[in-house]
Write a protein that holds these residues in place. Structure first.
Motif, PDB file in Angstrom:
ATOM      1  N   PRO B  73       0.954  -1.332   0.154  1.00 25.15           N
ATOM      2  CA  PRO B  73      -0.257   0.040   0.008  1.00 25.15           C
ATOM      3  C   PRO B  73       0.861   1.234  -0.052  1.00 25.15           C
ATOM      4  O   PRO B  73       1.964   1.361   0.632  1.00 25.15           O
ATOM      5  CB  PRO B  73      -0.871   0.081   1.377  1.00 25.15           C
ATOM      6  CG  PRO B  73      -0.199  -0.974   2.046  1.00 25.15           C
ATOM      7  CD  PRO B  73       0.763  -1.938   1.133  1.00 25.15           C
ATOM      8  N   GLU B  75       0.565   4.050   1.598  1.00 20.93           N
ATOM      9  CA  GLU B  75       0.568   4.795   2.906  1.00 20.93           C
ATOM     10  C   GLU B  75       1.841   4.153   3.568  1.00 20.93           C
ATOM     11  O   GLU B  75       2.478   4.864   4.325  1.00 20.93           O
ATOM     12  CB  GLU B  75      -0.406   4.664   3.624  1.00 20.93           C
ATOM     13  CG  GLU B  75      -1.174   3.208   4.249  1.00 20.93           C
ATOM     14  CD  GLU B  75      -2.072   2.679   3.161  1.00 20.93           C
ATOM     15  OE1 GLU B  75      -2.218   3.331   1.879  1.00 20.93           O
ATOM     16  OE2 GLU B  75      -3.170   1.846   3.440  1.00 20.93           O
ATOM     17  N   GLU B 205      -3.571   3.239  -5.223  1.00 24.64           N
ATOM     18  CA  GLU B 205      -3.162   2.864  -4.073  1.00 24.64           C
ATOM     19  C   GLU B 205      -1.953   1.986  -3.810  1.00 24.64           C
ATOM     20  O   GLU B 205      -2.009   1.815  -2.441  1.00 24.64           O
ATOM     21  CB  GLU B 205      -4.457   2.671  -3.280  1.00 24.64           C
ATOM     22  CG  GLU B 205      -5.488   3.456  -3.448  1.00 24.64           C
ATOM     23  CD  GLU B 205      -5.208   5.102  -3.100  1.00 24.64           C
ATOM     24  OE1 GLU B 205      -4.620   5.206  -1.785  1.00 24.64           O
ATOM     25  OE2 GLU B 205      -5.493   5.811  -3.804  1.00 24.64           O
ATOM     26  N   SER B 206      -1.619   1.272  -4.819  1.00 29.01           N
ATOM     27  CA  SER B 206      -0.434   0.248  -4.469  1.00 29.01           C
ATOM     28  C   SER B 206       0.697   0.588  -5.206  1.00 29.01           C
ATOM     29  O   SER B 206       0.794   1.212  -6.310  1.00 29.01           O
ATOM     30  CB  SER B 206      -1.083  -1.367  -4.766  1.00 29.01           C
ATOM     31  OG  SER B 206      -2.141  -1.511  -4.362  1.00 29.01           O
TER      32      SER B 206
END
Lengths: 228, 392
Positions: B73, B75, B205-206
């Motif tokens: 991910p 984040e 998102e990846s």
């Protein structure tokens, strides 16, 4: 008075064959003075070649001692005995033992190689010994192309090249015809006149009663019969 | 030449046995040529890999699920940036793309060309590419192996990828990467990151993995520990690990060859040993005669040693020179394929001329010691025997 150059004391040489011990030389005592010409006489197997080999340091006695020019050589290590042999002794073999693929000149060079002298000096020594042995005219010829008599003269030149005091000859005329044998004896006489000490091991009757020889020493069964 | 009787006699001996020496030199040349070629290729590859991996990121962080790498991910990037000592944290998108159903695959590498840090690692590969021109449309830069494959399948200007959704995506070939980087880039397709996401089916998102650098080498170990403690499914690969993987691959292949050549050298030495152990009667007589004429054992050994050394040095110099030409001038045809043959796309690389002194001395020792020993031991055995006996 002549001083002794070769002294053999209570010499024994035994070989072991399996469990059997064969005595080839037994209790030999012999003194040879400087400048003498000695003939060791005897049939094959009498021990004369073995005695000559021990005098040359090519073989070691089982017991006893050999003193050459005041130095005991019986127990000398390889390096010393090799140097000693190169300097003091010239050997002439029955089968000439030349390096057949080399020229006469190169064959005569062989004993000088380990002596550490320079090439100019070596050249001088070779030329003079070839002249002494009457073989200068063949110096560039391959040893394999020489006759028996010529090969013997090359062997003489090689034995003389380092100017040794002692010349040891093992059956030198065994492979020569009469004419060449006589020529060999003439060269021997010349060497004797130059003061060389000569020991000849032979059974050739030509060596009986030579005018320049000091003694004939008969050998049989590994012993000296009588020192004449 | 005739200044020393020893030197004269040595040269005489060598010239006299030239037939024998030519035979020995010829066999030695074959063994030395092959041995040197393998070691030259191995050290050249080693050098090339080291220099090309120099621009790789210090750390690569991946997500592992069930022992398999899966996309990470985005984040994670923030968490990594927060670790004191890390620098240039860059998301990467890449993945294998099957060019044919069975064998050939390429490595699609997505690069964020708007972020300087992101494409810095690829600077060595893409060189002076005009990025403005490159980013104008859907284009890619391909490695030599890929380019050859595509051309052979009539894709000389563009290639149509099939996305995971089943749609075709046509991408033009902007340029080919140079031969010199082929060891690393042979199967690469470098393209903008968004295009790579589309081709590989990686959502926004990846990322495939995250690259980061740690300027202070001393901190590597502690930062590696800190990263690993962030998540249970995180894996850290260091630059050293990557280097080791490549080196092991080529060292392994080089090692196999080395074993084979050692066997060849041992066999050759045994043949020589046997040949000298039975030292022909003439040679045996000759050694005996030299001894009888006042040569010591060490004189005989010195002569034979120098005679052998001349043969060894000539074979070594010529064999190594031939190997140098074969590897670095001719590109080691045939042999290099064995080294690079593990890759799915064929390689054509320019081997950089790297001559390592330790490699040369290894070759010399591996060859010279057994050779000299196999000649000298039998000669020594004859030399120490009674000269009278040897002359018989």
């Amino acid at each position: 008075m002549m001083s002794p150059i070769i002294v053999v004391e209570r010499l024994y040489r035994k070989f072991t064959l399996g469990v059997e011990s064969i005595t080839v030389l037994e209790d030999i005592d012999l003194t040879i003075d400087r400048g003498e010409c000695i003939v060791l006489k005897g049939i094959s197997g009498s021990g004369k070649t073995t005695l000559l080999s021990i005098m040359a340091g090519l073989d070691k006695p089982t017991e006893g001692n050999v003193i050459i020019d005041s130095e005991s050589i019986a127990k000398l290590p390889d390096l010393h005995i090799s140097k000693f042999r190169a300097k003091k002794i010239g050997m002439i073999f029955q089968h000439f033992n030349l390096l057949e693929h080399l020229s006469v000149w190169d064959n005569v060079l062989v004993p000088l190689v380990p002596m550490g002298i320079d090439m100019d000096r070596a050249r001088e020594m070779i030329e003079s010994s070839l002249a002494l042995a009457n073989i200068s005219h063949k110096s560039d010829t391959l040893a394999s192309r020489l006759s028996g008599g010529e090969k013997q003269r090359v062997a003489i030149a090689r034995a003389l090249v380092s100017n040794p005091e002692i010349i040891l000859c093992d059956e030198p005329t065994a492979n020569l015809d009469l004419g060449n044998s006589v020529k060999f004896i003439e060269i021997l006489q010349k060497l004797h006149s130059l003061g060389k000490t000569i020991v000849v091991a032979t059974h050739d009757p030509l060596f009986d009663n030579l005018p320049f020889e000091s003694r004939v020493i008969p050998m049989a069964n590994g012993k000296i019969e009588t020192d004449i | 030449m005739r200044s020393s009787p020893f030197l004269y006699f040595l040269l005489l001996g060598i010239a006299r046995q030239k037939g024998k020496h030519i035979g020995v030199v010829s066999i030695s040349l074959v063994v030395l040529f092959l041995l040197s070629s393998v070691l030259f290729i191995s050290s050249s590859l080693h050098h090339t890999i080291s220099s090309q991996l120099e621009s790789e990121p210090d750390f690569v962080v991946q997500r592992i699920r069930g022992g398999v790498r899966v996309d990470a991910p985005v984040e994670w990037i923030d968490k990594l940036v927060d670790i004191y000592g890390t620098k240039s944290v860059t998301p990467r998108v890449y993945g294998r793309y099957a060019l044919s159903p069975k064998h050939e695959w390429a490595l699609v590498v997505g690069v964020d060309f708007t972020d300087e840090q992101s494409h810095k690692g690829l600077e060595k590969l893409i060189g002076d590419t005009n990025l403005k021109q490159f980013l104008k449309s859907d284009q890619m830069i391909v490695g030599q192996g890929v380019a050859r494959y595509l051309k052979s399948h009539f894709y000389s200007d563009s290639y149509s990828f099939m996305t995971p959704e089943g749609a075709f995506k046509k991408v033009d070939i902007f340029k080919e990467l140079s031969d010199s980087s082929s060891l690393i880039s042979n199967n690469m397709m470098i393209m903008p990151i968004d295009l790579a996401r589309e081709v590989l089916g990686v959502d926004d998102e990846s990322v495939t993995d995250i690259a980061l650098s740690v300027p202070n080498d001393d901190e590597w170990s502690s930062i590696e520990d800190k990263i690993e403690s962030l998540y249970y499914d995180i894996r850290v690969i260091t630059k050293t690990d990557v280097k080791r993987i490549y080196e092991n691959l080529y060292n392994y292949k080089g090692g196999l060859f080395l074993v084979l050549f050692l066997i060849a050298i041992v066999t050759f030495s045994l043949i020589l040993y046997q040949r000298y152990a039975m030292v022909y009667s003439t040679e045996r007589r000759e050694i005996g005669l030299l001894r009888a004429l006042g040569w010591s054992i060490s004189d005989v050994l010195r002569l034979k040693f120098l005679e052998t050394l001349v043969v060894v040095v000539i074979s070594f110099v010529v064999g190594v020179a031939m190997a140098y030409i074969y590897v670095f001038v001719l590109g080691a045809p045939l042999l290099v394929d064995i080294f690079l043959g593990g890759d799915n796309l064929s390689h054509r690389i320019q081997l950089l001329p790297v001559v390592d002194l330790s490699v040369l001395s290894s070759i010399f020792l591996l060859y010279a010691v057994p050779f000299v020993a196999s000649v000298l031991i039998p000669v020594w055995r004859v030399a120490v025997t009674d000269p009278k006996e040897a002359m018989l």
